[in-house]
Design a protein around this motif. Structure first.
Motif, PDB file in Angstrom:
ATOM      1  N   GLY A   1       0.793  -1.221   0.000  1.00 50.26           N
ATOM      2  CA  GLY A   1       0.000   0.000   0.000  1.00 50.26           C
ATOM      3  C   GLY A   1       0.827   1.273   0.000  1.00 50.26           C
ATOM      4  N   LEU A   2       1.966   1.263  -0.707  1.00 49.02           N
ATOM      5  CA  LEU A   2       2.880   2.407  -0.675  1.00 49.02           C
ATOM      6  C   LEU A   2       2.805   3.306  -1.903  1.00 49.02           C
ATOM      7  CD1 LEU A   2       5.993   0.624   0.886  1.00 49.02           C
ATOM      8  CD2 LEU A   2       4.362   2.165   2.019  1.00 49.02           C
TER       9      LEU A   2
ATOM     10  N   GLY B   1      15.165   3.600   2.429  1.00 50.82           N
ATOM     11  CA  GLY B   1      15.609   3.648   3.820  1.00 50.82           C
ATOM     12  C   GLY B   1      14.457   3.571   4.803  1.00 50.82           C
ATOM     13  N   ASP B   2      13.310   4.119   4.420  1.00 52.85           N
ATOM     14  CA  ASP B   2      12.151   4.115   5.307  1.00 52.85           C
ATOM     15  C   ASP B   2      11.283   2.867   5.161  1.00 52.85           C
ATOM     16  OD1 ASP B   2      12.967   6.568   6.237  1.00 52.85           O
ATOM     17  OD2 ASP B   2      11.418   7.711   5.188  1.00 52.85           O
ATOM     18  N   PHE B   3      11.242   2.273   3.959  1.00 51.70           N
ATOM     19  CA  PHE B   3      10.288   1.189   3.721  1.00 51.70           C
ATOM     20  C   PHE B   3      10.908  -0.126   3.278  1.00 51.70           C
ATOM     21  CE2 PHE B   3       8.013   5.184   2.830  1.00 51.70           C
ATOM     22  CZ  PHE B   3       7.113   5.120   3.870  1.00 51.70           C
ATOM     23  N   GLY B   4      12.163  -0.133   2.858  1.00 48.27           N
ATOM     24  CA  GLY B   4      12.786  -1.356   2.375  1.00 48.27           C
ATOM     25  C   GLY B   4      13.545  -2.081   3.458  1.00 48.27           C
ATOM     26  N   LEU B   5      13.535  -3.400   3.384  1.00 49.12           N
ATOM     27  CA  LEU B   5      14.289  -4.210   4.337  1.00 49.12           C
ATOM     28  C   LEU B   5      15.240  -5.169   3.652  1.00 49.12           C
ATOM     29  CD1 LEU B   5      11.391  -5.091   6.805  1.00 49.12           C
ATOM     30  CD2 LEU B   5      13.245  -3.466   7.183  1.00 49.12           C
ATOM     31  N   ASP B   6      14.986  -5.467   2.374  1.00 52.33           N
ATOM     32  CA  ASP B   6      15.693  -6.531   1.685  1.00 52.33           C
ATOM     33  C   ASP B   6      16.076  -6.055   0.284  1.00 52.33           C
ATOM     34  OD1 ASP B   6      16.134  -9.669   1.665  1.00 52.33           O
ATOM     35  OD2 ASP B   6      15.234  -9.144  -0.267  1.00 52.33           O
ATOM     36  N   LEU B   7      17.261  -6.421  -0.174  1.00 50.98           N
ATOM     37  CA  LEU B   7      17.731  -6.021  -1.496  1.00 50.98           C
ATOM     38  C   LEU B   7      16.749  -6.428  -2.591  1.00 50.98           C
ATOM     39  CD1 LEU B   7      19.971  -4.879  -3.333  1.00 50.98           C
ATOM     40  CD2 LEU B   7      21.044  -7.132  -3.257  1.00 50.98           C
TER      41      LEU B   7
END
Length: 154
Positions: free
Chosen positions: A19-20, A106-112
């Motif tokens: 939902g971004l 940086g705010d929403f990603g966790l994985d490459l």
């Protein structure tokens, strides 16, 4: 507006599922860029292979194609002064772990492999025009004057 340019941006399947879309669009608008094209779509195998063509033959190519075709995306064209570089900085590093807080990754990603957003590469001559052409016909892009442009640019 002097020195305006267009850039291709896509919210990837993970960003759509989370939902971004609105968050990404809002950040780009807040920066002063304007959307001149947008479409919610499902990428097919052929388009995915064309889009990631520079990676064909690399070990991760099939994974890229599988992921980008795994769900809908929101493809966009944004316009503004130095738009390509502006969007790249707002996105952050490809690896979210290396992206600064305040950037989209940086705010929403966790994985490459699940880094929310794609944007055309500033350093790769021609990739921007190529990507816009893959996803949009010229008649799908709208030339329009944004009411606050005189307040954004000299």
């Amino acid at each position: 507006m002097a020195d305006r340019e267009r850039t291709f941006v896509m919210v990837k399947p993970d960003g759509v599922q989370r939902g971004l879309i609105g968050e990404v669009v809002g950040r780009l608008e807040d920066r002063g860029l304007k959307m001149v094209g947008g479409k919610f779509m499902q990428i097919d195998q052929d388009l995915a292979e064309d889009h990631y063509g520079e990676h064909e033959g690399k070990p991760f190519f099939e994974g890229l194609v599988d992921f980008i075709t795994s769900g809908p995306v929101f493809a966009m064209v944004w316009e503004g002064q130095d738009a390509i570089r502006q969007v790249r900085r707002m996105m952050g590093e490809t690896d979210p772990a290396e992206s600064a807080p305040g950037t989209i990754r940086g705010d929403f990603g966790l994985d490459l492999g699940r880094n929310v957003i794609h944007g055309s590469d500033h350093e790769d001559e021609g990739s921007n025009e190529r990507e816009i052409g893959l996803f949009f016909d010229e008649d799908e892009l709208v030339d329009w004057e944004q009411a606050d442009e005189t307040w954004l640019y000299e």
